[in-house]
Design a protein around this motif. Sequence first.
Motif, PDB file in Angstrom:
ATOM      1  N   VAL A 208      82.327  17.568  -8.665  1.00 33.33           N
ATOM      2  CA  VAL A 208      81.678  17.811  -9.953  1.00 33.33           C
ATOM      3  C   VAL A 208      82.351  19.010 -10.625  1.00 33.33           C
ATOM      4  O   VAL A 208      82.512  20.066 -10.002  1.00 33.33           O
ATOM      5  CB  VAL A 208      80.170  18.103  -9.777  1.00 33.33           C
ATOM      6  CG1 VAL A 208      79.494  18.259 -11.135  1.00 33.33           C
ATOM      7  CG2 VAL A 208      79.500  16.996  -8.974  1.00 33.33           C
ATOM      8  N   THR A 209      82.744  18.827 -11.884  1.00 29.17           N
ATOM      9  CA  THR A 209      83.405  19.899 -12.637  1.00 29.17           C
ATOM     10  C   THR A 209      82.654  20.142 -13.945  1.00 29.17           C
ATOM     11  O   THR A 209      82.265  19.191 -14.629  1.00 29.17           O
ATOM     12  CB  THR A 209      84.875  19.536 -12.931  1.00 29.17           C
ATOM     13  OG1 THR A 209      85.562  19.329 -11.696  1.00 29.17           O
ATOM     14  CG2 THR A 209      85.568  20.654 -13.699  1.00 29.17           C
ATOM     15  N   ALA A 210      82.453  21.416 -14.279  1.00 33.97           N
ATOM     16  CA  ALA A 210      81.768  21.776 -15.526  1.00 33.97           C
ATOM     17  C   ALA A 210      82.416  23.027 -16.110  1.00 33.97           C
ATOM     18  O   ALA A 210      83.025  23.826 -15.386  1.00 33.97           O
ATOM     19  CB  ALA A 210      80.284  22.028 -15.259  1.00 33.97           C
ATOM     20  N   ASN A 211      82.283  23.180 -17.402  1.00 33.43           N
ATOM     21  CA  ASN A 211      82.743  24.398 -18.064  1.00 33.43           C
ATOM     22  C   ASN A 211      81.552  25.334 -18.242  1.00 33.43           C
ATOM     23  O   ASN A 211      80.500  24.941 -18.753  1.00 33.43           O
ATOM     24  CB  ASN A 211      83.354  24.076 -19.436  1.00 33.43           C
ATOM     25  CG  ASN A 211      84.680  23.359 -19.294  1.00 33.43           C
ATOM     26  OD1 ASN A 211      85.413  23.566 -18.320  1.00 33.43           O
ATOM     27  ND2 ASN A 211      84.994  22.505 -20.251  1.00 33.43           N
ATOM     28  N   LEU A 212      81.740  26.599 -17.810  1.00 34.31           N
ATOM     29  CA  LEU A 212      80.677  27.595 -17.892  1.00 34.31           C
ATOM     30  C   LEU A 212      81.209  28.861 -18.544  1.00 34.31           C
ATOM     31  O   LEU A 212      82.369  29.242 -18.335  1.00 34.31           O
ATOM     32  CB  LEU A 212      80.162  27.938 -16.496  1.00 34.31           C
ATOM     33  CG  LEU A 212      79.329  26.883 -15.762  1.00 34.31           C
ATOM     34  CD1 LEU A 212      79.069  27.327 -14.337  1.00 34.31           C
ATOM     35  CD2 LEU A 212      78.018  26.645 -16.487  1.00 34.31           C
TER      36      LEU A 212
ATOM     37  N   TYR B  29      85.017  29.265 -18.053  1.00 34.79           N
ATOM     38  CA  TYR B  29      85.592  28.975 -16.737  1.00 34.79           C
ATOM     39  C   TYR B  29      85.261  27.533 -16.340  1.00 34.79           C
ATOM     40  O   TYR B  29      84.165  27.046 -16.634  1.00 34.79           O
ATOM     41  CB  TYR B  29      85.027  29.940 -15.678  1.00 34.79           C
ATOM     42  CG  TYR B  29      85.408  31.374 -15.931  1.00 34.79           C
ATOM     43  CD1 TYR B  29      86.591  31.900 -15.416  1.00 34.79           C
ATOM     44  CD2 TYR B  29      84.598  32.195 -16.715  1.00 34.79           C
ATOM     45  CE1 TYR B  29      86.954  33.213 -15.657  1.00 34.79           C
ATOM     46  CE2 TYR B  29      84.951  33.506 -16.967  1.00 34.79           C
ATOM     47  CZ  TYR B  29      86.133  34.012 -16.443  1.00 34.79           C
ATOM     48  OH  TYR B  29      86.494  35.301 -16.697  1.00 34.79           O
ATOM     49  N   ALA B  30      86.222  26.918 -15.680  1.00 35.85           N
ATOM     50  CA  ALA B  30      85.988  25.580 -15.116  1.00 35.85           C
ATOM     51  C   ALA B  30      85.513  25.758 -13.673  1.00 35.85           C
ATOM     52  O   ALA B  30      86.179  26.390 -12.863  1.00 35.85           O
ATOM     53  CB  ALA B  30      87.260  24.749 -15.150  1.00 35.85           C
ATOM     54  N   VAL B  31      84.343  25.215 -13.413  1.00 35.48           N
ATOM     55  CA  VAL B  31      83.737  25.326 -12.086  1.00 35.48           C
ATOM     56  C   VAL B  31      83.771  23.947 -11.416  1.00 35.48           C
ATOM     57  O   VAL B  31      83.310  22.962 -11.996  1.00 35.48           O
ATOM     58  CB  VAL B  31      82.285  25.816 -12.180  1.00 35.48           C
ATOM     59  CG1 VAL B  31      81.638  25.849 -10.795  1.00 35.48           C
ATOM     60  CG2 VAL B  31      82.232  27.191 -12.821  1.00 35.48           C
ATOM     61  N   THR B  32      84.320  23.891 -10.219  1.00 36.13           N
ATOM     62  CA  THR B  32      84.377  22.633  -9.470  1.00 36.13           C
ATOM     63  C   THR B  32      83.693  22.819  -8.122  1.00 36.13           C
ATOM     64  O   THR B  32      83.989  23.767  -7.396  1.00 36.13           O
ATOM     65  CB  THR B  32      85.828  22.180  -9.250  1.00 36.13           C
ATOM     66  OG1 THR B  32      86.457  21.986 -10.521  1.00 36.13           O
ATOM     67  CG2 THR B  32      85.875  20.873  -8.471  1.00 36.13           C
ATOM     68  N   VAL B  33      82.774  21.897  -7.831  1.00 35.33           N
ATOM     69  CA  VAL B  33      82.091  21.927  -6.534  1.00 35.33           C
ATOM     70  C   VAL B  33      82.145  20.534  -5.920  1.00 35.33           C
ATOM     71  O   VAL B  33      82.156  19.520  -6.625  1.00 35.33           O
ATOM     72  CB  VAL B  33      80.623  22.389  -6.666  1.00 35.33           C
ATOM     73  CG1 VAL B  33      80.541  23.840  -7.100  1.00 35.33           C
ATOM     74  CG2 VAL B  33      79.849  21.490  -7.627  1.00 35.33           C
ATOM     75  N   LEU B  34      82.195  20.490  -4.609  1.00 34.78           N
ATOM     76  CA  LEU B  34      82.130  19.235  -3.862  1.00 34.78           C
ATOM     77  C   LEU B  34      80.743  19.143  -3.249  1.00 34.78           C
ATOM     78  O   LEU B  34      80.351  20.015  -2.465  1.00 34.78           O
ATOM     79  CB  LEU B  34      83.209  19.229  -2.775  1.00 34.78           C
ATOM     80  CG  LEU B  34      83.600  17.885  -2.174  1.00 34.78           C
ATOM     81  CD1 LEU B  34      84.192  16.968  -3.227  1.00 34.78           C
ATOM     82  CD2 LEU B  34      84.595  18.076  -1.030  1.00 34.78           C
TER      83      LEU B  34
ATOM     84  N   ARG C   4      71.630  24.255 -16.173  1.00 40.22           N
ATOM     85  CA  ARG C   4      70.752  25.402 -16.372  1.00 40.22           C
ATOM     86  C   ARG C   4      71.543  26.687 -16.562  1.00 40.22           C
ATOM     87  O   ARG C   4      71.031  27.663 -17.119  1.00 40.22           O
ATOM     88  CB  ARG C   4      69.808  25.547 -15.179  1.00 40.22           C
ATOM     89  CG  ARG C   4      68.728  24.470 -15.137  1.00 40.22           C
ATOM     90  CD  ARG C   4      67.910  24.563 -13.878  1.00 40.22           C
ATOM     91  NE  ARG C   4      66.854  23.546 -13.845  1.00 40.22           N
ATOM     92  CZ  ARG C   4      66.123  23.265 -12.792  1.00 40.22           C
ATOM     93  NH1 ARG C   4      66.338  23.924 -11.648  1.00 40.22           N
ATOM     94  NH2 ARG C   4      65.205  22.335 -12.849  1.00 40.22           N
ATOM     95  N   MET C   5      72.766  26.696 -16.102  1.00 37.95           N
ATOM     96  CA  MET C   5      73.615  27.878 -16.320  1.00 37.95           C
ATOM     97  C   MET C   5      74.418  27.766 -17.603  1.00 37.95           C
ATOM     98  O   MET C   5      75.294  28.599 -17.854  1.00 37.95           O
ATOM     99  CB  MET C   5      74.569  28.040 -15.122  1.00 37.95           C
ATOM    100  CG  MET C   5      73.853  28.447 -13.836  1.00 37.95           C
ATOM    101  SD  MET C   5      75.004  28.789 -12.516  1.00 37.95           S
ATOM    102  CE  MET C   5      75.698  27.193 -12.280  1.00 37.95           C
ATOM    103  N   GLY C   6      74.145  26.710 -18.407  1.00 37.38           N
ATOM    104  CA  GLY C   6      74.858  26.519 -19.653  1.00 37.38           C
ATOM    105  C   GLY C   6      76.093  25.658 -19.527  1.00 37.38           C
ATOM    106  O   GLY C   6      76.925  25.619 -20.445  1.00 37.38           O
ATOM    107  N   GLY C   7      76.225  24.962 -18.415  1.00 34.94           N
ATOM    108  CA  GLY C   7      77.399  24.135 -18.208  1.00 34.94           C
ATOM    109  C   GLY C   7      77.434  22.940 -19.138  1.00 34.94           C
ATOM    110  O   GLY C   7      76.410  22.345 -19.444  1.00 34.94           O
ATOM    111  N   ASN C   8      78.623  22.580 -19.592  1.00 36.35           N
ATOM    112  CA  ASN C   8      78.795  21.373 -20.391  1.00 36.35           C
ATOM    113  C   ASN C   8      80.110  20.693 -19.996  1.00 36.35           C
ATOM    114  O   ASN C   8      80.852  21.196 -19.154  1.00 36.35           O
ATOM    115  CB  ASN C   8      78.751  21.690 -21.897  1.00 36.35           C
ATOM    116  CG  ASN C   8      79.894  22.614 -22.303  1.00 36.35           C
ATOM    117  OD1 ASN C   8      80.959  22.613 -21.697  1.00 36.35           O
ATOM    118  ND2 ASN C   8      79.661  23.432 -23.333  1.00 36.35           N
ATOM    119  N   GLY C   9      80.344  19.550 -20.613  1.00 38.15           N
ATOM    120  CA  GLY C   9      81.553  18.795 -20.263  1.00 38.15           C
ATOM    121  C   GLY C   9      81.609  18.462 -18.785  1.00 38.15           C
ATOM    122  O   GLY C   9      82.672  18.506 -18.160  1.00 38.15           O
ATOM    123  N   ILE C  10      80.457  18.139 -18.233  1.00 34.60           N
ATOM    124  CA  ILE C  10      80.386  17.899 -16.785  1.00 34.60           C
ATOM    125  C   ILE C  10      80.983  16.528 -16.442  1.00 34.60           C
ATOM    126  O   ILE C  10      80.582  15.514 -17.016  1.00 34.60           O
ATOM    127  CB  ILE C  10      78.925  17.978 -16.300  1.00 34.60           C
ATOM    128  CG1 ILE C  10      78.345  19.368 -16.607  1.00 34.60           C
ATOM    129  CG2 ILE C  10      78.840  17.692 -14.799  1.00 34.60           C
ATOM    130  CD1 ILE C  10      76.862  19.491 -16.313  1.00 34.60           C
TER     131      ILE C  10
END
Length: 340
Positions: free
Chosen positions: A246-250, A288-293, A308-314
């Motif tokens: 999962v990747t999101a921009n924060l 920042y681009a955040v990626t988690v497995l 909830r942290m404001g992430g978009n473009g998930i």
Amino acid sequence: MTTSGREDRLRLAIPSDGELHEPTLRFLGACGVPVERSSARRYTAHLGGVPGVLVLFQRTTDIALKVEEGTADLGIVGLDRFLEVHREGGPAAVLLHDLGYGRCDLVVAVPDAWVDVTSTADLADLAWEFRERGRTLRIATKYPRLAQQFLIQRGVTYFTIVPSSGTLEVAPVVGFADLIVDISSSGTTLRENRLKPLSDGVILSSQACLIGNLVRLKEDPQRLALARVLLERMEAHLRAQEYYQVTANLQGESAEAVAAHVLRRREVAGVQGPTIAPVFSADGRGWYAVTVLVPKQSLLEAVEHLRRMGGNGITVVQSAYFFQETCQAYQRLLQALEAL
């Protein structure tokens, strides 16, 4: 010899027909080692990307025996067939227990008309009644070894195994057996033939597995190295099926600050933690681009956490492979070889 001129050092037996044939071809392709067969009429092939592996197309019922006797080094077969023919203390062993397909149960099934027989205890009583009347309970099966072990363990001691091949569901109707022991995926075929499984009559839950001849693998380092390649590919592919990337921009003050926010929910913050990289946005703000497995069952929870942290473009991606620091299946194989 292979088409590249390299000697074939490892022989992999796979089903030439039956319910495991097509799924096995798809599975090997998904693992990045597709079967390359020059003709559908040929019973040998090679694996793409792994020179030195000869693929042998064999009947499903023969594969476990081929590996046991050393005609093949590895084999893909149903766990039920392996346990039926496997010799205790022999050279064959299961290297990967669940390849993710071919699931079915080996069950004891009796005619619907036997309304008072719903469990193995009832069957044991019926076997006694048969005996007192001078009859023997007849059981048709392709799995005489597993059936006999299971029934004796549950007190069903008076019966005769009728070794059979082909369609067993008609055996009680035709009259050459009183009940059957056979595999069942959904139970539909049993119901359509007026049979019912006993409530405690599941002998084994089976699936496709990878088996290997330990003696053959130990005696040739090159053969063992090829087996490792296949184990690495298969294990990493199977593990990847359990996770999503999962990747999101924060937006945040720093990568460290963003990481601290993500790690507040450790269970959806990645296997080791989040991967964070700067995003060079047009507005010059700190993105920042955040990626988690994350495990598949935690997908929506992870997405909500990032929102909830404001992430978009998930975005969510299914990885093809998930390698860990070691291949667990290969490590187990090495331990088994050391014990020989």
